[in-house]
Design a protein around this motif. Structure first.
Motif, PDB file in Angstrom:
ATOM      1  N   CYS A 189      55.871  83.591  42.619  1.00 39.89           N
ATOM      2  CA  CYS A 189      55.028  84.663  43.138  1.00 39.89           C
ATOM      3  C   CYS A 189      54.462  85.611  42.097  1.00 39.89           C
ATOM      4  O   CYS A 189      53.713  86.515  42.457  1.00 39.89           O
ATOM      5  CB  CYS A 189      55.810  85.492  44.162  1.00 39.89           C
ATOM      6  N   MET A 247      50.823  81.486  45.754  1.00 43.29           N
ATOM      7  CA  MET A 247      51.953  82.382  45.940  1.00 43.29           C
ATOM      8  C   MET A 247      52.058  83.408  44.825  1.00 43.29           C
ATOM      9  O   MET A 247      52.734  84.432  44.968  1.00 43.29           O
ATOM     10  CB  MET A 247      53.248  81.582  46.048  1.00 43.29           C
ATOM     11  N   HIS A 259      50.928  86.665  46.094  1.00 44.57           N
ATOM     12  CA  HIS A 259      51.592  87.139  47.308  1.00 44.57           C
ATOM     13  C   HIS A 259      51.789  88.647  47.301  1.00 44.57           C
ATOM     14  O   HIS A 259      51.360  89.363  48.213  1.00 44.57           O
ATOM     15  CB  HIS A 259      52.938  86.423  47.465  1.00 44.57           C
ATOM     16  N   LYS A 292      47.475  83.466  54.540  1.00 43.28           N
ATOM     17  CA  LYS A 292      48.816  83.333  53.979  1.00 43.28           C
ATOM     18  C   LYS A 292      49.847  83.124  55.081  1.00 43.28           C
ATOM     19  O   LYS A 292      50.751  82.302  54.947  1.00 43.28           O
ATOM     20  CB  LYS A 292      49.180  84.577  53.165  1.00 43.28           C
ATOM     21  N   ILE A 321      59.624  86.335  51.816  1.00 46.05           N
ATOM     22  CA  ILE A 321      58.210  85.967  51.794  1.00 46.05           C
ATOM     23  C   ILE A 321      57.576  86.023  53.181  1.00 46.05           C
ATOM     24  O   ILE A 321      56.657  86.809  53.421  1.00 46.05           O
ATOM     25  CB  ILE A 321      58.022  84.552  51.203  1.00 46.05           C
ATOM     26  N   ILE A 354      55.203  89.093  55.422  1.00 50.78           N
ATOM     27  CA  ILE A 354      53.785  88.811  55.687  1.00 50.78           C
ATOM     28  C   ILE A 354      53.461  89.097  57.144  1.00 50.78           C
ATOM     29  O   ILE A 354      52.485  89.799  57.460  1.00 50.78           O
ATOM     30  CB  ILE A 354      53.449  87.341  55.352  1.00 50.78           C
TER      31      ILE A 354
END
Length: 715
Positions: free
Chosen positions: A328, A540, A543, A577, A638, A642
Motif C-alpha cells: 500500500c 493498492m 490506498h 476500490k 484495508i 474503505i
C-alpha cells in the motif's frame, strides 16, 4: 500586537533576505541586520512563545519587582523621616523621584503590551526607564544627602538591595540580548562604585558590595547567554522554511499546498498567544486563526500528494505492517481535472432483443442483489461473464443509444477484452465481471445514483471491465523485484494498473472496437481520463492516499457535494476500490470461494519468488501463511475502512446492512480461526501429500452460523 512576517515585507519591497546566521558564538548577533532587528522584536513580544519564551511572564515578574523595590525604598524614606533621620523635603524628593519613574515605567509597559502601541524603539524606551530607575536608587542613597540636602542628618539606605532584584528580573523583560544586558548593568554597577567612593561612606563596604553586585551580574549574564543562544537557534530553525522561500523570491510560480499550509499554521501559532488575551478586540486574532485552519482543512480535503500513513503509529500486527508496506505504500499521482457538463442520466430498465433476453431474469438482479453469484453466470455463459455483464450494463443504462455505440462495436470490444484476460485463479474475467456487478450495486443502492451522469456510468463500466485485463497473476512488487520488462516500461510506478489501462485503450484501436469513437471530442477526453483514473485507483499503493483524502473532506464537511464533478470523481474511485476488494464483504460462501482463489494465486507467486531467489512477499508462502490471519488483517486494515469511509459519504442503509455488517461478521469469523502458531494448515495425520503438489486446508472452526469452512487450494 501585529504579527510580523518579515518575508512578506521583504517581497513587497523587492529585496532579498539572507538566511539568519550567528556572526559569533560569543556576541550572539546575526550577520543580517534585518533578521537581528526582527529577533529583538520577537523577544519583546508575545510571538516569543513560538520559540519557547514566555515574554509576558517575564514582563509581569519585572513589573512586580519594580513596584516592590519602589515600595521598599519609599517605606525606608518615610521611616527615616519619622525617626528624625531625614527632613521632609528630603523624603518628598526621594519618594517622588522614585515613584515618578516607577509610574512612567508602568505606563510605558501598559502602552506597549496592553494597548499594543507599535514602535521600533520600544526596546530603548524600556532600557531608558530601567536605567533611570536604577540611577535614582543609587543617587538617592548618598548623592541627595551630600549634594542636594547637605544639612540633613547622616543617613543612607543600601542601594544594592534594590539593584539585585532588578538585575535578576530584567532579563527578556527589558533586554532582548545579553550584550545590552551586560553593558547597561555594568554601567549601573560602575556608577554605584563611583558615587559611593566619592562619598564619605565606608570604602571597604562599598568594594564588597560592588564585587558582590558584579558577581551576581556575571552569574545572571551567563544564564541570559545560555537562554538567548537556545532561542536564537530555535529562531533559525523555525525560519528555515521561510528562508528557503525568500531565496526564491523572484519565482512567481504558484506555491505548493504544503507551503501554503505551513505558512497558515505558522501564522496561527504566532497568533495563539494574542488570542488568549482577554481584550474584546483580540477576537480578530481568533477569526484569523479560524480562517487559517479552515484553509488548511480545505486544502487537506481537496488536494492530492500530501497524504501518507505512518504505520508505526498504527496498532498493527508485525506481519500486517510488512504486508501494508509492501502493498500500500508507493508513489503518488495527481488527479486529472475536468468540468465538462453532460446530460443527467435517465434510464428505463429494459433489455433489447438480443441473446441477453434468455438471461434477463438473472441479469436483472445486478445492482439489486449484493451477493450476485457471478460463478453461476460464468458456468451458464461458458466462461463469458465479462462480455455478458458488460453488454447488459450498456443496454440497461442506454449507453449505446446515448453515445451512438453500435451493438457490433461494443460486442466485438467486450469479446476481445475478455479474451485478453489470462486464466489466473483470481485475476480473470470472472473477477472483472464481479467487480462491475459490485460497482453497480454500490452506485444504485445509494444517493450517488441520483447524481452520477451518463458519461460517468459509461466510464465506470469500461474501467471495471478493463481494470485487470492481461493480468499476469503476480503483484507489482514481484514485477519490480524481478526487473520484469513491464516494470521497466512503466518505470516501477503502478506497473500493472498502467498496463491494464493501456491495454484497454489499445483494444479500442482495433477495427470496429472503438466504443468512444462517436463521443464529442471534449467528452471523449473526459471519459478516457475517468477510465484511467479509476483503473489507477485500484493500485493498492494509492490506498491510503485515496482514503485519507476522502476522510479529510468528511472532516471539513459532513456531506459531500455530489453535484460537483470533481467530488463525484473522488467517490467513483472509492467505489472502484470497494468493488475491487468487494469479495471480502460477500456472503461467506462466495467469500470463501474468492479467498481460495486469491490465496492460490498468491502462493503461485510465492513459488516463483522462491524459484528465482527473490524475497517471498508476505502471505505468499504456501508453507507458512496462516490464511485466517491474512484475511482478518486484510479486512480489518484495508476493506472495512474503505466501506466505512464510503458509507460516511453515501449514508446507505443497504451498504451498511449488506456490506459493512457482513465484513464485520467475516472478520470475526477469520479472527476466531487464527492459529496460535504460524502454520499454513492443519493436515490430517494420515495425509502424506506435499504442499507443492496439492494443498488442502481445512480451517477448524465454524464460520458464523454457517457450515464448517473448507478451502481447497490446488497447484
Amino acid at each position: 500586537m501585529k504579527v510580523i512576517d518579515i518575508s512578506s515585507a521583504v517581497r513587497q519591497k523587492g529585496q532579498t533576505l539572507e538566511e539568519p546566521a550567528l556572526r559569533s558564538k560569543y556576541s550572539l548577533q546575526f550577520n543580517n541586520t534585518k533578521q537581528e532587528k526582527y529577533f529583538r522584536q520577537v523577544i519583546l513580544s508575545d510571538i516569543a512563545t513560538t520559540i519557547g519564551l514566555d515574554h509576558r511572564e517575564s514582563m509581569i515578574t519585572y513589573i512586580v519587582t519594580l513596584i516592590f523595590v519602589c515600595l521598599l525604598y519609599n517605606s525606608a524614606y518615610i521611616s527615616s523621616y519619622f525617626e528624625g533621620k531625614s527632613y521632609l523635603r528630603t523624603m518628598l524628593f526621594q519618594a517622588l523621584s522614585l515613584s515618578s519613574v516607577t509610574l512612567v515605567t508602568a505606563i510605558i509597559h501598559y502602552l506597549f503590551f496592553i494597548k499594543e502601541i507599535k514602535s521600533d524603539k520600544k526596546s530603548w524606551y524600556l532600557i531608558s526607564v530601567y536605567f533611570v530607575f536604577s540611577e535614582i536608587v543609587i543617587f538617592n542613597n548618598v548623592f541627595v544627602k551630600d549634594e542636594v540636602f547637605a544639612d540633613q542628618p547622616e543617613y543612607g539606605f543600601a542601594c544594592v538591595l534594590g539593584l539585585l532584584p532588578l538585575i535578576y528580573s530584567s532579563k527578556f523583560a527589558v533586554f532582548s540580548t545579553f550584550l545590552i544586558y551586560v553593558t547597561i548593568n555594568f554601567i549601573i554597577s560602575i556608577t554605584f562604585l563611583a558615587v559611593n567612593l566619592l562619598s564619605d561612606t565606608n570604602i571597604q563596604k562599598t568594594l564588597i558590595e560592588f564585587f558582590f553586585l558584579i558577581s551576581i551580574l556575571a552569574i545572571e549574564s551567563r544564564t541570559f547567554y545560555t537562554k538567548e543562544y537556545q532561542l536564537r537557534n530555535k529562531f533559525i530553525t523555525m525560519n528555515a522554511a521561510l528562508n528557503q522561500e525568500t531565496h526564491l523570491n523572484h519565482d512567481f510560480s504558484p506555491k505548493t499546498d504544503a507551503e501554503q499550509i505551513s505558512r497558515a499554521v505558522k501564522e496561527s501559532i504566532q497568533l495563539l498567544p494574542l488570542a488568549k488575551r482577554k481584550e474584546s478586540k483580540n477576537s480578530i486574532y481568533l477569526d484569523k486563526i479560524f480562517d487559517n485552519l479552515s484553509k488548511v482543512i480545505n486544502m487537506l480535503g481537496n488536494r492530492n500528494s500530501i497524504y501518507s500513513v505512518d504505520l508505526e503509529d498504527k496498532n498493527l500486527d508485525d506481519d500486517d505492517k510488512i504486508f501494508l508496506e509492501q502493498t500500500c505504500l508507493g508513489p503518488r499521482r495527481s488527479q486529472v481535472q475536468a468540468s465538462t457538463k453532460c446530460m443527467v442520466r435517465k434510464t428505463i430498465e429494459v433489455l433489447k432483443n438480443y441473446d441477453l433476453q434468455e438471461l434477463a431474469g438473472i441479469l436483472k438482479r445486478i445492482g439489486k442483489e449484493w451477493n450476485f453469484d457471478i460463478f453461476f453466470l460464468k458456468d451458464i455463459t461458458k466462461t463469458k461473464p465479462l462480455a455478458i455483464v458488460g453488454a447488459f450494463c450498456i443496454q440497461k443504462f442506454h449507453l449505446d443509444t446515448s453515445f451512438c455505440i453500435h451493438f457490433t462495436v461494443y460486442q466485438s470490444f467486450l469479446t476481445d477484452l475478455e479474451e485478453n484476460y489470462k486464466p489466473n485463479p483470481y485475476h480473470n474475467s470472472t473477477h472483472s465481471a464481479e467487480v462491475l456487478c459490485s460497482y453497480i450495486f454500490l452506485m444504485q443502492q445509494s444517493v450517488f445514483n441520483n447524481f452520477i451522469q451518463d458519461y460517468e456510468i459509461f466510464a465506470s463500466v469500461v474501467a471495471m471491465l478493463g481494470h485487470d485485463v492481461a493480468h499476469p497473476g503476480v503483484t507489482n512488487r514481484f514485477l519490480i523485484n524481478s526487473k520484469n520488462s513491464m516494470a521497466i516500461t512503466y518505470n516501477d510506478s503502478s506497473v500493472l494498473e498502467m498496463m491494464h489501462s493501456a491495454t484497454t485503450f489499445q483494444l479500442m484501436q482495433k477495427d470496429n472496437q472503438d466504443i468512444l469513437a462517436n463521443l464529442p471530442k471534449d467528452m471523449g477526453v473526459l471519459v478516457r481520463a475517468l477510465i484511467i483514473e479509476m483503473i489507477l485507483a485500484t493500485d493498492m499503493a494509492k490506498h491510503f492516499d485515496l482514503i485519507g483524502k476522502l476522510k479529510a473532506k468528511m472532516i471539513n464537511s459532513p456531506s459531500i457535494n455530489l453535484t460537483s464533478a470533481d467530488q463525484r470523481n473522488e467517490i467513483m474511485k472509492i467505489i472502484t476500490k470497494a468493488s475491487d476488494v468487494g469479495h471480502a464483504a460477500k456472503c461467506q460462501e462466495l467469500h470463501q470461494k474468492w479467498t481460495s482463489l486469491v490465496c492460490e494465486e498468491f502462493f503461485m507467486q510465492g513459488d516463483m519468488e522462491k524459484a528465482q531467489g527473490l524475497p517471498i512477499s508476505m502471505y505468499c508462502d504456501r508453507e507458512k501463511t496462516d490464511i485466517a490471519k491474512s484475511q482478518s488483517g486484510f479486512i480489518k486494515n484495508i476493506v472495512l475502512p474503505i466501506y466505512e469511509t464510503l458509507n460516511q459519504c453515501l449514508n446507505s442503509s443497504e451498504i451498511k446492512e449488506k456490506c459493512i455488517d457482513q465484513l464485520e461478521q467475516n472478520m470475526k469469523s477469520w479472527e476466531s480461526l487464527v492459529l496460535p502458531k504460524r502454520v499454513h494448515s492443519l493436515m490430517e495425520p494420515e495425509e502424506n501429500h506435499t504442499l507443492k503438489s496439492r494443498t488442502e486446508t481445512t480451517i477448524v472452526g465454524r464460520m458464523g452460523n454457517s457450515s464448517w469452512a473448507t478451502i481447497v487450494l490446488n497447484n
